[in-house]
Scaffold this motif. Sequence first.
Motif, mmCIF file in Angstrom:
data_model
loop_
_atom_site.group_PDB
_atom_site.id
_atom_site.type_symbol
_atom_site.label_atom_id
_atom_site.label_comp_id
_atom_site.label_asym_id
_atom_site.label_seq_id
_atom_site.Cartn_x
_atom_site.Cartn_y
_atom_site.Cartn_z
ATOM 1 N N ARG A 1 61.167 29.772 31.520
ATOM 2 C CA ARG A 1 62.414 29.876 31.327
ATOM 3 C C ARG A 1 63.860 30.269 32.387
ATOM 4 O O ARG A 1 64.230 29.953 32.522
ATOM 5 C CB ARG A 1 62.643 30.604 29.882
ATOM 6 C CG ARG A 1 63.980 30.352 29.802
ATOM 7 C CD ARG A 1 64.139 31.149 27.754
ATOM 8 N NE ARG A 1 62.699 30.245 26.653
ATOM 9 C CZ ARG A 1 61.640 31.089 26.416
ATOM 10 N NH1 ARG A 1 61.355 32.040 27.248
ATOM 11 N NH2 ARG A 1 61.022 30.068 25.725
ATOM 12 N N GLY B 1 64.083 28.209 34.874
ATOM 13 C CA GLY B 1 65.197 26.709 35.093
ATOM 14 C C GLY B 1 66.802 28.309 34.404
ATOM 15 O O GLY B 1 67.753 27.448 34.907
ATOM 16 N N ARG B 2 66.861 28.821 34.324
ATOM 17 C CA ARG B 2 67.896 29.788 33.756
ATOM 18 C C ARG B 2 68.640 30.163 35.273
ATOM 19 O O ARG B 2 69.552 30.262 35.712
ATOM 20 C CB ARG B 2 67.260 31.468 33.097
ATOM 21 C CG ARG B 2 67.302 30.759 31.888
ATOM 22 C CD ARG B 2 67.612 29.895 31.297
ATOM 23 N NE ARG B 2 69.640 30.533 31.071
ATOM 24 C CZ ARG B 2 70.614 29.556 29.782
ATOM 25 N NH1 ARG B 2 70.145 28.951 29.263
ATOM 26 N NH2 ARG B 2 71.247 29.900 30.352
ATOM 27 N N TRP C 1 61.325 21.782 30.674
ATOM 28 C CA TRP C 1 63.186 22.205 31.437
ATOM 29 C C TRP C 1 63.574 20.901 30.033
ATOM 30 O O TRP C 1 64.606 21.558 30.047
ATOM 31 C CB TRP C 1 63.634 22.513 33.013
ATOM 32 C CG TRP C 1 63.261 23.340 33.668
ATOM 33 C CD1 TRP C 1 62.673 23.883 33.357
ATOM 34 C CD2 TRP C 1 63.330 23.209 34.773
ATOM 35 N NE1 TRP C 1 62.340 25.541 33.871
ATOM 36 C CE2 TRP C 1 62.900 24.621 35.065
ATOM 37 C CE3 TRP C 1 64.030 22.474 36.193
ATOM 38 C CZ2 TRP C 1 62.910 25.299 36.573
ATOM 39 C CZ3 TRP C 1 63.556 22.966 36.583
ATOM 40 C CH2 TRP C 1 63.735 24.541 37.522
ATOM 41 N N ASN C 2 63.181 19.797 30.567
ATOM 42 C CA ASN C 2 63.930 18.984 29.947
ATOM 43 C C ASN C 2 63.983 19.363 28.028
ATOM 44 O O ASN C 2 64.683 19.023 27.557
ATOM 45 C CB ASN C 2 62.824 17.433 30.243
ATOM 46 C CG ASN C 2 64.075 16.082 29.351
ATOM 47 O OD1 ASN C 2 65.185 16.453 29.110
ATOM 48 N ND2 ASN C 2 62.942 15.961 28.990
ATOM 49 N N ILE D 1 67.357 22.808 29.494
ATOM 50 C CA ILE D 1 68.162 23.261 30.796
ATOM 51 C C ILE D 1 68.341 22.737 31.636
ATOM 52 O O ILE D 1 69.652 22.658 32.179
ATOM 53 C CB ILE D 1 67.201 24.152 31.046
ATOM 54 C CG1 ILE D 1 66.806 25.687 30.753
ATOM 55 C CG2 ILE D 1 67.380 24.641 33.299
ATOM 56 C CD1 ILE D 1 65.493 26.335 31.276
ATOM 57 N N LEU D 2 67.833 21.489 31.804
ATOM 58 C CA LEU D 2 68.295 20.581 32.580
ATOM 59 C C LEU D 2 69.467 19.347 32.245
ATOM 60 O O LEU D 2 69.710 19.879 33.720
ATOM 61 C CB LEU D 2 66.579 19.249 32.129
ATOM 62 C CG LEU D 2 67.012 18.681 33.612
ATOM 63 C CD1 LEU D 2 66.720 18.804 35.039
ATOM 64 C CD2 LEU D 2 65.651 17.589 33.587
#
Length: 750
Positions: free
Chosen positions: A519, A522-523, A553-554, A558-559
């Motif tokens: 996470r 991704g952030r 991420w998907n 996030i993606l």
Amino acid sequence: MWFDLDGLPVCFPYDAIYPEQHEYMGELKRALDARGHALLEMPTGTGKTAALISLITSYALANPSRPLRLFYCTRTVHEMEKTLAELRLLFSHLPPADACRLLALGLSSRKNLCVHPQVSASGAVDTGCRRLTASWVCEKAAYDRESATPLCDYFETFDAAARKGDLALYIQPGVYTLADLRSLGRERRICPYFLARHMVKHANVVVYSYQYLLDPRVASIVSSEMQKDCVVVFDEVHNIDNVCIEALSVSIRKQTIQGAKGNLRHISQQIDRFKATDASRLNAEYRRLVDGLAQRGNLPISDAWLANLALPDDILKEAVPGNIRKAEHFLTVLWRLVRNLDERVDTENVVNERPVSFATSIYSLAGIETTTLRFLYDRLQSLLLTLEITDTDEFMHIQKICDFATLIGTYKRGFSIIIEPYDDRMPDIRDPVIQLSCHDASLAIQPVFNRFQTVVITSGTLSPIDLYPRLLNFNPVISRSFTMSLTRDCICPMVLTRGSDQLPVSTKFDMRSDPGVVRNYGRLLLEMASAVPDGIVCFFVSYSYMDGIVSSWNDMGILQEIMQHKLVFIETPDVVETTLALDNYRKACDCGRGAVFFSVARGKVVEGIDFNRHYGRLVIMFGVPFQYTLSKILRARLEYLRETSQIQEGDFLTFDALRQAAQCVGRVIRSKADYGMMIFADKSRHDKRSKLPGWIRSHLHDAHLNLSTDMALHTAREFLRRMAQPYDKAGSSGQTEENLQDKARDAMEM
């Protein structure tokens, strides 16, 4: 411009010179004066190529009594073309009396030079070429003109000119890129590939792939006539030790063995056919082999195949062992070897042997002596030529097995034979393999060091530079790492160790799948995608890790949030797919939309693709790209390095990982007029950072260490604000890629 360097007049194709270029040329001149080797680390984007070719060309012109020829080795065709563009620009600044007697050309494979309409459009250019140019094909056409034997008109022109000694009339002094050679071939109806091969011996500068010198099979064909007074440059070869090792390593799988059996059946049929129709060819070959493989003489240029991996010239002059002189006896030996390998690969346990013990087991189980093994590869090439076989790709399986046999029959140390029934990363799928792994990089490059008076190894990522002489077993007279002089702070490296929630981030095996780490990574990308304009390039430690984290991420959404700011493109193992993704990534950056490109350290993109200017304003290195440490081959190499070079396991693994990381982040800076940010996203220890190249460390300020996502975002915004201020690009000496292209284009039109 012209300037004096310790008494040497140097022609430089730009109006000003960087301080590090001047220092670089000085060290290079000292290596040439000492007739020794050099190891030089030059920061990316500082005009290393221009400095190299200017100094060496000027040195050769100033010392006519000591004629120097330059062989410039690159990784990719793209880098080859950039080097030739720099050469064209340099030649345009030389006095006409000097320029008119210099010839520089690029040399590549048939695939990149063929102009035959049908062959060049086929998927197998090498095979198609040999079908039209092999000596026996040409002889048949000349003997029976009514047979309508297909020939290559371009090669026929080359062959006729070669017989008359008129090839020099087809190519005048100047600089010839691959495109120039193809254009010349079409215009003069002559084969550009064989013309370039021939002109290598006459050219002052040759630019080609470093495989042409490091891979013994290719070097003995293409580079055999190079003299000791040549200067050899290996550019961008941070991984030169891996290239050397791969050149002498062979993997044999079940498919290889099955293919080899098919090859042997085909060869047997051809032997029977020749016995019935033209037994004299087989008898003539037998008589030659009594005197040694070297007695076959110089083959026609169109018949030369990949040469032996290992055998020195004195061994080739020995008589071939009697049990493989006759074609049918040789075939029997190959059948015994293939069956032995077929039995050995069917094991349930991991086996690790040295060449001596493996060769001994072959003798005890198959009755093949080590002396015989050494000659198998060359004996196979001799037989395939005798049988007039042109489709070399069809016989790649038996050639690989003969490669394997020759290596284990020749070398007693520096290799391991590792048999694995399963891949560690896929333990449920049986995929047996016999791997002959070379551990000593010096075996491939030592002939180059011994043969030429000056070899220059240079790159932007050689740190720590003192490890290369130990890996390659050579003593450079000059070893130096240069810093980068800048008129503004256009590089911003950062080390991010934790996310906004203060949880540490890392790709260590015990942390990489942690949802918090995934996470936070991704952030980080999401925050940067919202703040950084144009292109962002992300590098992951492996394809499997990239696939897993992108999928996560998907799932986290996030993606989708990232794609609200920028389009996302992904590198895959497929070259065509990756090329298409890169083209579309560049289009997205060109139109102002911006994009993110996901790539892999040690992948195709990192080796030669530049993300300069707006194509790469930020590069994020997710983790430290260590090799897969459970690999049996890697463990064997580490043990060998520890025993022979006193290189400790941790030192080598860290060195290898950080040179890959530096290569990744260096993709975004290709000139001093450029700017970009680099984020190393991993909680690595300080001792790892200290092994990064000096030109990165010098910009890695204390305030940019141990950052969180919020702090990195703030630093990025401040950096971009500074870079948005007016900047006089004249301070960069005009040595940008765009100016090089413009000047090279002008030089072409002169």
